[in-house]
Design an enzyme around this catalytic site. Structure first.
Site, PDB file in Angstrom:
ATOM      1  CG  ASP A 332      -1.996   1.020   1.192  1.00 10.46           C
ATOM      2  OD1 ASP A 332      -2.236   1.571   0.113  1.00 10.46           O
ATOM      3  OD2 ASP A 332      -2.590   1.287   2.249  1.00 10.46           O
ATOM      4  CG  ASP A 629      -2.827  -0.391   6.635  1.00  7.04           C
ATOM      5  OD1 ASP A 629      -3.643  -0.677   5.736  1.00  7.04           O
ATOM      6  OD2 ASP A 629      -2.392   0.760   6.797  1.00  7.04           O
ATOM      7  CG  ASP A 633      -4.508  -4.145   2.639  1.00  6.33           C
ATOM      8  OD1 ASP A 633      -4.590  -3.852   1.431  1.00  6.33           O
ATOM      9  OD2 ASP A 633      -4.283  -3.309   3.532  1.00  6.33           O
TER      10      ASP A 633
END
Length: 909
Positions: A332, A629, A633
């Site tokens: 990310d 996180d 995800d």
């Protein structure tokens, strides 16, 4: 009851309500009860955790372990209970280590459930009431206020300055503004982040309020969809597990072949069948490296401890090594590659630009050039129409409110403009809140010279309300276009751009502020804000690239912002491109598989998209590490070869579905884990080389002696002693061998290449031959010596082979010569391990109780000297050959297995 179709975002609120059989007053209690019975509770199904017995049973599924089980059974049938018990101890120790390390409940689904909301406020029969969130049904009208979590997926009916934190679901770096207006129809599906008139289960209202009609509950929500993705994603064995399994399958055939050849040869010569069966068992024991499973497990566990010291907590043991073979790290952007904190980067005022260096939300920003009167006006224009605050605590400055507004407050405070002090001079008398339709926020303040309006907002919305620049220069249409072009250029740099303005001098105002009153403004300038790259990330991306590992950015942010950050950090290589949400959604799986190797940045990607990207990379043969996180995800973390979650800001769901947790949330820790993984594999390969060459020497000693018609030079229990004592202790010391200097400057290993490659086997064969020649030579000498008994001759062979194997550990350490270098002393555990093994071998020969078990006899000092002298010869031959080759060779990339006297193939660090 049919839930709303995905096109609810493109319909008017009235149409959505009608499609759900609801009204603005909500459902009746009777209808809500009927729907609850039909759709079920508003909660996510949870898969029960894996039972402990299944984890324990999995410890016995490896082929090498099954070979040991078979050897135990044969030993019991032959009456060799000591051998059987010794092998059984190995099995129990290995299974216990694996079980204790791997014992953990798979609580990903339970973590998703805990994201649920306990209560929800709904309007039923025209009255607002609180109910258990599990009782919410499609068609319920939710009443939303700041600080509340969303209990279900819903279409907004009305919104009042409504902002939601959707970072855990969409990856958006800042709270997103919501509205109730229908979206323009789109030919392709819209990413979740673009559904501005929807709210989703598990997200949080940060400011404002509104009402929304529920369109999906429980498993039908986006959170439920992620739960299904996680549920349907299977855990794949790691590259190391696959390698060791293939290794074990080869061992099966090797054991069978050797046992059949020896037993058959002996029977043809008329040997006793019972003796031949015991000899075959001895060869089987010699061929199987009993210590391999335990040493591999212990090596991974030691690597896990080293990773923990470097702030990487391992949750799945094989992942320790798998990271070392990664070819792609998907990550990310927000808070991983960037600091996760909005900061002002630039002010553009009429006639001047100011670069700003800011970190965090404290009043610590600096301006280049130093602030002037023109900048002060821009600072006030960002400070006064603002609802954020900053406060100092023991551990630093803390934001209260929206990150973008907090960055403007911090910048103003850095220039000495404290909001509470400014409000004493300019008390606020009216506010026009921000809305997505109007695109700006304004506040009215009473000053010494009359009332003044201050405003900030999107340049395209605020510039048409400005008729002059600050200091009275008139703004024509061409001037506005110039300012808009400037704002667009700043946006292409990854900055979030706002226009700043105030009413002109002497503008008459009352005590109220309407949208039509915000006209005739003077433009104070533009401000560009950014989430800056985290310190050290750029150098880490470069380090990974040198190690042959791509960094692939997958984010929910806008394409321009993502590309700008990627270019600044060096994520994008010259040949790589970016792929946005709409383009991505237009690709089928085959198209994505073709495109994925050339894309360095994916933007506006939803949870299912992240999973597709990981799967596409894996389909192309990549070993993929995934950093995440958020809830969005979770599926990708589980599907990746190594899932890496953030330990500080990561959600419980992300941590529960990951293999590795970063305790410091720093991207640099990933590189440290990759390095540690490579060191671990180097050390695993080193002790596999050591164990196999040692075991091969045992097989050859027995095989050649049998073919030559000699008495057995080794007994089955003596072989087991060698495998468990003199082999395992040095092998364990190899597990903590320090890294080689080139560990992060060579490409990742090919996970498809077998450990037992041709070059590896040739090196094992040459070194095994050296150990065999030394042992058989001293054995023949002992047999021909009139001063030694047959039992002493066996003891000499047993001792000579033990010492040749112990000294051979030097050859397993490095492809380069070690004896005459400082590296010889770098692993103090090796000296301790070899010393302990030497002491145990002396006891095995000289101590009465062990003599009785192992059937040895004491040796005089002269024979000890001969055995030690012969044992040193193989390591001297190999080290001299390596020294000569190193002196004449040009350094290059490291080969793959430890070097033999005539081979340049290393294994190990």
């Amino acid at each position: 009851m049919n839930q709303a179709s995905p096109d609810s975002a493109f319909r008017d609120a009235e149409q959505v309500l009608a499609g759900l059989g609801s009204t603005p007053e909500g459902l009746s209690e009777t209808e809500a009860g009927r729907r609850l019975r039909e759709t079920g509770p508003n909660e996510l199904p949870v898969r029960p955790p894996e039972p402990a017995w299944r984890i324990l049973a999995r410890q016995f599924r490896g082929v090498v372990v099954l070979l040991l089980v078979a050897a135990t059974g044969v030993a019991f049938l032959l009456g060799d209970r000591i051998e059987a018990l010794a092998i059984l101890v190995v099995l129990v120790v290995n299974a216990g280590l694996g079980f204790v390390t791997e014992l953990r409940a798979h609580r990903a689904m339970e973590g998703l459930r805990r994201l649920g909301v306990k209560e929800a406020r709904v309007r039923r029969e025209g009255r607002v009431r609180s109910i258990a969130a599990t009782q919410v049904v499609p068609g319920d009208v939710l009443v939303l206020e700041a600080g509340e979590a969303i209990p279900a997926d819903a279409r907004l009916l009305q919104a009042r300055e409504l902002r939601l934190n959707e970072a855990t679901l969409t990856g958006e770096s800042v709270p997103c503004l919501k509205g109730s207006a229908p979206l323009q129809p789109s030919e392709t599906p819209l990413p979740l982040a673009d559904l501005a008139n929807f709210v989703f289960k598990g997200t949080l209202v940060t400011s404002g309020g509104g009402e929304a009609v529920v369109v999906a509950t429980g498993p039908g929500t986006q959170l439920g969809r992620i739960a299904r993705l996680v549920e349907d994603t299977e855990d794949e064995p790691s590259p190391l597990e696959q390698q060791l399994d293939r290794l074990g399958r080869r061992l099966v055939w090797l054991v069978l072949l050797v046992a059949v050849v020896v037993a058959g040869t002996g029977l043809l010569r008329g040997a006793d069948p019972g003796l031949m069966l015991k000899t075959a068992l001895a060869l089987a024991i010699a061929a199987v490296p009993e210590g391999l499973p335990a040493v591999a497990t212990i090596t991974l566990a030691l690597g896990m401890r080293r990773m923990a010291r470097r702030n990487a907590l391992v949750r799945n043991l094989p992942a320790v090594e798998t990271l070392g073979s990664c070819t792609a790290i998907c990550t990310d952007k927000t808070g991983t590659l960037t600091a996760g904190i909005m900061s002002v980067a630039r002010y553009v005022t009429p006639g001047r630009e100011f670069e700003v260096e800011a970190h965090g939300y404290g009043p610590t920003a600096t301006f280049d050039p130093p602030e002037t009167g023109a900048l002060e006006t821009a600072l006030l224009s960002g400070l006064l129409p603002n609802r954020a605050g900053i406060r100092e605590e023991d551990d630093g400055w803390v934001l209260e409110g929206d990150p973008t507004e907090g960055a403007l407050v911090a910048a103003a405070a850095s220039a000495g403009l404290r909001r509470e002090e400014v409000l004493e001079r300019w008390p606020e008398v009216a506010e026009l809140p921000f809305s997505s339709e109007r695109g700006f926020m304004a506040t009215l303040h009473r000053g010494e010279d009359g009332s003044v309006t201050w405003a900030k907002g999107a340049p395209e919305h605020l510039l048409p309300r400005c008729d002059a620049e600050w200091e009275g220069v008139e703004l024509a249409d061409d001037d506005r276009r110039r300012w808009l072009d400037r704002a667009e250029a700043m946006g292409s740099e990854g900055l979030r751009v706002l226009a700043l303005a105030r009413s002109g001098p002497g503008a008459a105002q009352g005590d109220t502020l309407a949208e039509d009153d915000v006209r005739g403004l003077h433009l104070a300038g533009l401000v560009g804000l950014r989430d800056p790259p985290d310190a050290g990330v750029a150098s880490t991306v470069l380090l990974l690239r040198r190690a042959g590992v791509r960094t692939v950015m997958i984010t929910g942010d806008q394409a321009a912002t993502a590309r700008s950050v990627a270019e600044e950090l060096g994520v994008l290589e010259a040949w790589e491109t970016t792929l946005g949400g709409a383009e991505f959604l237009a690709l089928d799986d085959d198209g994505l598989r073709l495109a994925v190797s050339d894309v360095g940045v994916f933007s506006r990607i939803d949870p299912e998209g992240k999973l597709r990207i990981v799967d596409a990379l894996q389909d192309r043969g990549e070993v993929v590490g995934m950093l995440g996180d958020g809830v969005n995800d979770a599926a990708a973390l589980r599907s990746a070869d190594v899932g890496v979650a953030m330990g500080i800001r990561g959600t419980e769901v992300a941590r529960d579905t990951s293999d590795l947790v970063l305790l410091d949330d720093r991207f640099q820790t990933v590189a440290a884990a990759v390095e540690e993984g490579r060191v671990i594999f180097d050390n695993i390969r080193a002790f596999i080389f050591y164990l196999f060459s040692c075991n091969l020497s045992e097989v050859l000693v027995l095989l050649l002696a049998g073919l030559a018609g000699l008495p057995l030079p080794l007994l089955p229990l003596q072989i087991l002693w060698l495998n468990l004592v003199t082999d395992v202790l040095p092998a364990l010391a190899l597990a903590v061998e320090p890294p080689r200097a080139d560990v992060m400057s060579r490409p990742p290993r090919d996970p498809g290449r077998a450990i037992l490659s041709g070059r590896f086997l040739s090196s094992v064969g040459l070194h095994g031959g050296l150990l065999t020649a030394a042992t058989l030579g001293v054995y023949l000498w002992a047999l021909g010596s009139p001063s030694t008994t047959p039992v002493q001759a066996t003891t000499v062979a047993f001792t000579a082979l033990a010492f040749t194997q112990l000294f051979h550990v030097v050859n397993a350490r490095d492809v380069r010569p070690v004896l005459w270098t400082r590296r010889m002393l770098r692993n103090r555990w090796l000296g301790l391990g070899v010393g302990a093994a030497v002491a145990l071998q002396v006891l095995a020969v000289q101590w009465g109780p062990l003599q009785a078990v192992l059937r040895t006899e004491s040796l005089p000092g002269s024979i000890w000297a001969v055995a030690l002298g012969v044992a040193v010869l193989p390591v001297l031959v190999s080290q001299v050959a390596r020294a000569r080759r190193s002196a004449s060779s040009v350094p290059g990339p490291p080969p793959e297995a430890p070097s033999a006297p005539e081979s340049s193939s290393p294994a190990g660090p």
